[in-house]
Each structure stands twice: as C-alpha cells, then as structure tokens.
Scaffold this active site. Sequence first.
Site, PDB file in Angstrom:
ATOM      1  N   HIS A  91       0.843  -1.197   0.000  1.00 53.86           N
ATOM      2  CA  HIS A  91       0.000   0.000   0.000  1.00 53.86           C
ATOM      3  C   HIS A  91       0.878   1.247   0.000  1.00 53.86           C
ATOM      4  O   HIS A  91       1.962   1.273   0.584  1.00 53.86           O
ATOM      5  CB  HIS A  91      -0.910  -0.008   1.227  1.00 53.86           C
ATOM      6  CG  HIS A  91      -2.000   1.013   1.179  1.00 53.86           C
ATOM      7  ND1 HIS A  91      -1.788   2.337   1.501  1.00 53.86           N
ATOM      8  CD2 HIS A  91      -3.315   0.912   0.828  1.00 53.86           C
ATOM      9  CE1 HIS A  91      -2.918   3.002   1.371  1.00 53.86           C
ATOM     10  NE2 HIS A  91      -3.858   2.167   0.958  1.00 53.86           N
ATOM     11  N   GLU A 163      -2.995   2.317  -7.292  1.00 54.51           N
ATOM     12  CA  GLU A 163      -3.230   3.547  -6.534  1.00 54.51           C
ATOM     13  C   GLU A 163      -2.566   4.726  -7.251  1.00 54.51           C
ATOM     14  O   GLU A 163      -1.339   4.796  -7.291  1.00 54.51           O
ATOM     15  CB  GLU A 163      -2.619   3.445  -5.140  1.00 54.51           C
ATOM     16  CG  GLU A 163      -3.211   2.417  -4.219  1.00 54.51           C
ATOM     17  CD  GLU A 163      -2.532   2.488  -2.862  1.00 54.51           C
ATOM     18  OE1 GLU A 163      -3.120   3.102  -1.952  1.00 54.51           O
ATOM     19  OE2 GLU A 163      -1.414   1.958  -2.720  1.00 54.51           O
TER      20      GLU A 163
END
Length: 226
Positions: A91, A163
């Site tokens: 992430h 992302e």
Amino acid sequence: MNPMQADAKQLLQEFKQLLQENEITEEKCNIGLAPVTLALTSTQAELANAARSVFTVAQDVSRFGNMGAYTGEVSAELLKDSQIEYVLIGHSERREYFAESAAILNAKAQNALNAGLKVIYCVGESLEQRESGQAEVVVLQQICDLASVVTAEQWPHIVIAYEPIWAIGTGKTASPEDAQTMHAKIREGLTQITSHGANMAILYGGSVKAENAVELAACPDINGAL
C-alpha cells in the site's frame, strides 16, 4: 489506525444492514473488509452471520517468516491460523511512511503466499514520477519486482490494486480515462508474465465514490475498487 472498537462495531452493523437491504449477492461482486489488526478476528466473527459472504483482509503482514521472535510483528502463519483470507501488501502509505522497499515487499508476499494467504498487491506512481513521464515504467517495475518471487501456481491467488498516488491529496484528479489507461498497461504487463494475466482482478485504489463508481466500473480493465 481508526476507528475505535465501539465505532468499528457500529460501522459493521450498518454495513451488514446495507448488505441485507440491497441484496448484494456473491454473483454480483466479491466484498472484503480490511479492519485494523486488533479488530480482525472480531470482524470476522461478526461477518459470519452476514447476509452474504464477506472476506476479511489484513492491512499488513510481517516480512519475517517461520514464526520467529520479532516483537510486534504479525506473521503470515498467524493470519492463516486465524482464518484470515487476504492481506494487503505494498500500500502507498506503507511504501511512503515505512520506507518499504521492493525487497521488503517481496519478503512479505512470499511469506503470505507460502502460508496460503491471498495477496492484494498495491502499485502506483507519485506526482513527480507521473509528470516526468515515468508512470508506466514505475508501475510495471513494481509488478516485475513482485514477479521475481511468485511461482506460476501462485498468480491466481494475487489481486493487483492500482493507486494513483499523484492524485491523492494533491488537488489533481485521476479521470476514469487515466485509470483505464494504466489498468490496460498493467493487464498487458501481467499477460506477458503469467498465463493468468488476462483473468486477474485489477482494482482501482483512487478516490472511488458514488459519483464516479459506475463510470469506473464500466472501464474494461477495472475489476473493482480498493
């Protein structure tokens, strides 16, 4: 690092009610929740009587294997033993705030996959990288880094999440066209690495909300949201 336990329980009850009222069946989509570590098992227990199956996702996993003495770490084996199904790796916040390198992420992915967990692997580029024309190179390199430790049999247990870091908190917006363009490149890269590439799920990890969810979902290479 939020919400607190009482707030999390309330949110979970509201979530279960939404599932029941909207008849969101497994045939329509898969759903996972990624609570903080302290709420993983309680969330899983609460979801056991939900209107449909919802898998529980760990937000992180240790890069150290073999159940060693690493104070504060949560091993892949412990997550598997707790019947957690998925784990997030790579992430953007972990990469930025914890300086997690490709070597660290590779170790985490190996541990998770070898323990029988499924991996949601996040990739993405910064504003500087995008404006310098390096977006595709950066993202595809992140996938190649992962590929260096994944066996052919493990690819079906991996989900990729893109992302657009450059559009998070910068005042810039990633359009559905921007997202689809990168997702298509990711798909192309995956098909060159694994025979499962054409069928792998690629999630969009940008700002997904009611106003743009339908348009994003209509993009051919966007298979869901993170």
